[in-house]
Design a protein around this motif. Sequence first.
Motif, mmCIF file in Angstrom:
data_model
loop_
_atom_site.group_PDB
_atom_site.id
_atom_site.type_symbol
_atom_site.label_atom_id
_atom_site.label_comp_id
_atom_site.label_asym_id
_atom_site.label_seq_id
_atom_site.Cartn_x
_atom_site.Cartn_y
_atom_site.Cartn_z
ATOM 1 N N ILE A 105 0.847 -1.191 0.000
ATOM 2 C CA ILE A 105 0.000 0.000 0.000
ATOM 3 C C ILE A 105 0.885 1.244 0.000
ATOM 4 N N TYR A 106 0.519 2.180 -0.886
ATOM 5 C CA TYR A 106 1.245 3.441 -1.031
ATOM 6 C C TYR A 106 0.310 4.612 -0.763
ATOM 7 N N LYS A 107 0.844 5.653 -0.153
ATOM 8 C CA LYS A 107 0.108 6.882 0.122
ATOM 9 C C LYS A 107 0.462 7.913 -0.945
ATOM 10 N N SER A 108 -0.554 8.616 -1.436
ATOM 11 C CA SER A 108 -0.345 9.665 -2.426
ATOM 12 C C SER A 108 0.270 10.903 -1.787
ATOM 13 N N ALA A 109 1.218 11.508 -2.487
ATOM 14 C CA ALA A 109 1.827 12.747 -2.004
ATOM 15 C C ALA A 109 0.934 13.954 -2.295
ATOM 16 N N LYS A 110 0.090 13.858 -3.321
ATOM 17 C CA LYS A 110 -0.743 14.986 -3.735
ATOM 18 C C LYS A 110 -2.158 14.951 -3.171
ATOM 19 N N LYS A 111 -2.703 13.770 -2.979
ATOM 20 C CA LYS A 111 -4.100 13.624 -2.587
ATOM 21 C C LYS A 111 -4.193 13.070 -1.165
ATOM 22 N N ASP A 112 -4.696 13.882 -0.246
ATOM 23 C CA ASP A 112 -4.841 13.450 1.145
ATOM 24 C C ASP A 112 -5.754 12.237 1.250
ATOM 25 N N ASP A 113 -5.431 11.328 2.135
ATOM 26 C CA ASP A 113 -6.231 10.130 2.421
ATOM 27 C C ASP A 113 -6.508 9.278 1.188
ATOM 28 N N THR A 114 -5.589 9.273 0.238
ATOM 29 C CA THR A 114 -5.727 8.463 -0.969
ATOM 30 C C THR A 114 -4.588 7.454 -1.000
ATOM 31 N N TYR A 115 -4.958 6.179 -1.174
ATOM 32 C CA TYR A 115 -3.985 5.092 -1.103
ATOM 33 C C TYR A 115 -4.110 4.191 -2.328
ATOM 34 N N LEU A 116 -2.974 3.735 -2.812
ATOM 35 C CA LEU A 116 -2.914 2.835 -3.953
ATOM 36 C C LEU A 116 -2.388 1.485 -3.478
ATOM 37 N N TYR A 117 -3.176 0.444 -3.719
ATOM 38 C CA TYR A 117 -2.795 -0.923 -3.372
ATOM 39 C C TYR A 117 -2.322 -1.603 -4.656
ATOM 40 N N ARG B 28 -11.483 1.193 5.646
ATOM 41 C CA ARG B 28 -12.296 1.964 4.704
ATOM 42 C C ARG B 28 -12.571 1.245 3.394
ATOM 43 N N ALA B 29 -12.404 -0.065 3.376
ATOM 44 C CA ALA B 29 -12.628 -0.806 2.126
ATOM 45 C C ALA B 29 -13.091 -2.219 2.453
ATOM 46 N N ASP B 30 -13.805 -2.786 1.522
ATOM 47 C CA ASP B 30 -14.230 -4.176 1.639
ATOM 48 C C ASP B 30 -13.104 -5.058 1.111
ATOM 49 N N VAL B 31 -12.629 -5.974 1.923
ATOM 50 C CA VAL B 31 -11.465 -6.783 1.562
ATOM 51 C C VAL B 31 -11.706 -7.593 0.292
ATOM 52 N N GLU B 32 -12.918 -8.089 0.079
ATOM 53 C CA GLU B 32 -13.186 -8.873 -1.131
ATOM 54 C C GLU B 32 -13.156 -8.002 -2.378
ATOM 55 N N GLN B 33 -13.624 -6.765 -2.265
ATOM 56 C CA GLN B 33 -13.562 -5.837 -3.397
ATOM 57 C C GLN B 33 -12.099 -5.498 -3.726
ATOM 58 N N VAL B 34 -11.296 -5.292 -2.702
ATOM 59 C CA VAL B 34 -9.869 -5.002 -2.912
ATOM 60 C C VAL B 34 -9.193 -6.190 -3.598
ATOM 61 N N ARG B 35 -9.437 -7.383 -3.096
ATOM 62 C CA ARG B 35 -8.835 -8.591 -3.686
ATOM 63 C C ARG B 35 -9.262 -8.766 -5.141
ATOM 64 N N ALA B 36 -10.546 -8.554 -5.427
ATOM 65 C CA ALA B 36 -11.053 -8.709 -6.792
ATOM 66 C C ALA B 36 -10.411 -7.704 -7.733
ATOM 67 N N GLN B 37 -10.308 -6.449 -7.308
ATOM 68 C CA GLN B 37 -9.706 -5.436 -8.178
ATOM 69 C C GLN B 37 -8.212 -5.677 -8.373
ATOM 70 N N LEU B 38 -7.532 -6.157 -7.354
ATOM 71 C CA LEU B 38 -6.114 -6.476 -7.520
ATOM 72 C C LEU B 38 -5.931 -7.589 -8.554
ATOM 73 N N ARG B 39 -6.783 -8.603 -8.502
ATOM 74 C CA ARG B 39 -6.693 -9.696 -9.477
ATOM 75 C C ARG B 39 -7.049 -9.221 -10.885
ATOM 76 N N GLU B 40 -8.130 -8.447 -11.011
ATOM 77 C CA GLU B 40 -8.650 -8.056 -12.315
ATOM 78 C C GLU B 40 -7.862 -6.939 -12.980
ATOM 79 N N GLN B 41 -7.529 -5.898 -12.222
ATOM 80 C CA GLN B 41 -6.878 -4.747 -12.849
ATOM 81 C C GLN B 41 -5.465 -4.481 -12.339
ATOM 82 N N GLY B 42 -5.048 -5.189 -11.306
ATOM 83 C CA GLY B 42 -3.683 -5.053 -10.827
ATOM 84 C C GLY B 42 -3.465 -3.979 -9.790
#
Length: 78
Positions: free
Chosen positions: A5-17, A54-68
């Motif tokens: 997980i990475y935190k955005s330098a420009k956008k507060d409270d925005t994280y990229l998994y 702040r996220a549903d773990v199954e939605q996170v897992r699905a998006q990681l598999r589908e879109q990376g």
Amino acid sequence: MYCTIYKSAKKDDTYLYVEKEGDFSRVPDSLLQLLGGLEQVMELELTPLRKLARADVEQVRAQLREQGYYLQMPPKTY
């Protein structure tokens, strides 16, 4: 499934998994530019029993598999 997980330098409270540390190959360049610099904040194992603040773990897992990647935006305020 593990992710980094990475935190955005420009956008507060925005994280990229992403699935693998430092692998942004499946993240659109336009999104990376919008987020600015990224700071690694955590490595995490995503299991069906894991609770995320702040996220549903199954939605996170699905998006990681589908879109990376999964983008966590700040909570909406009304």
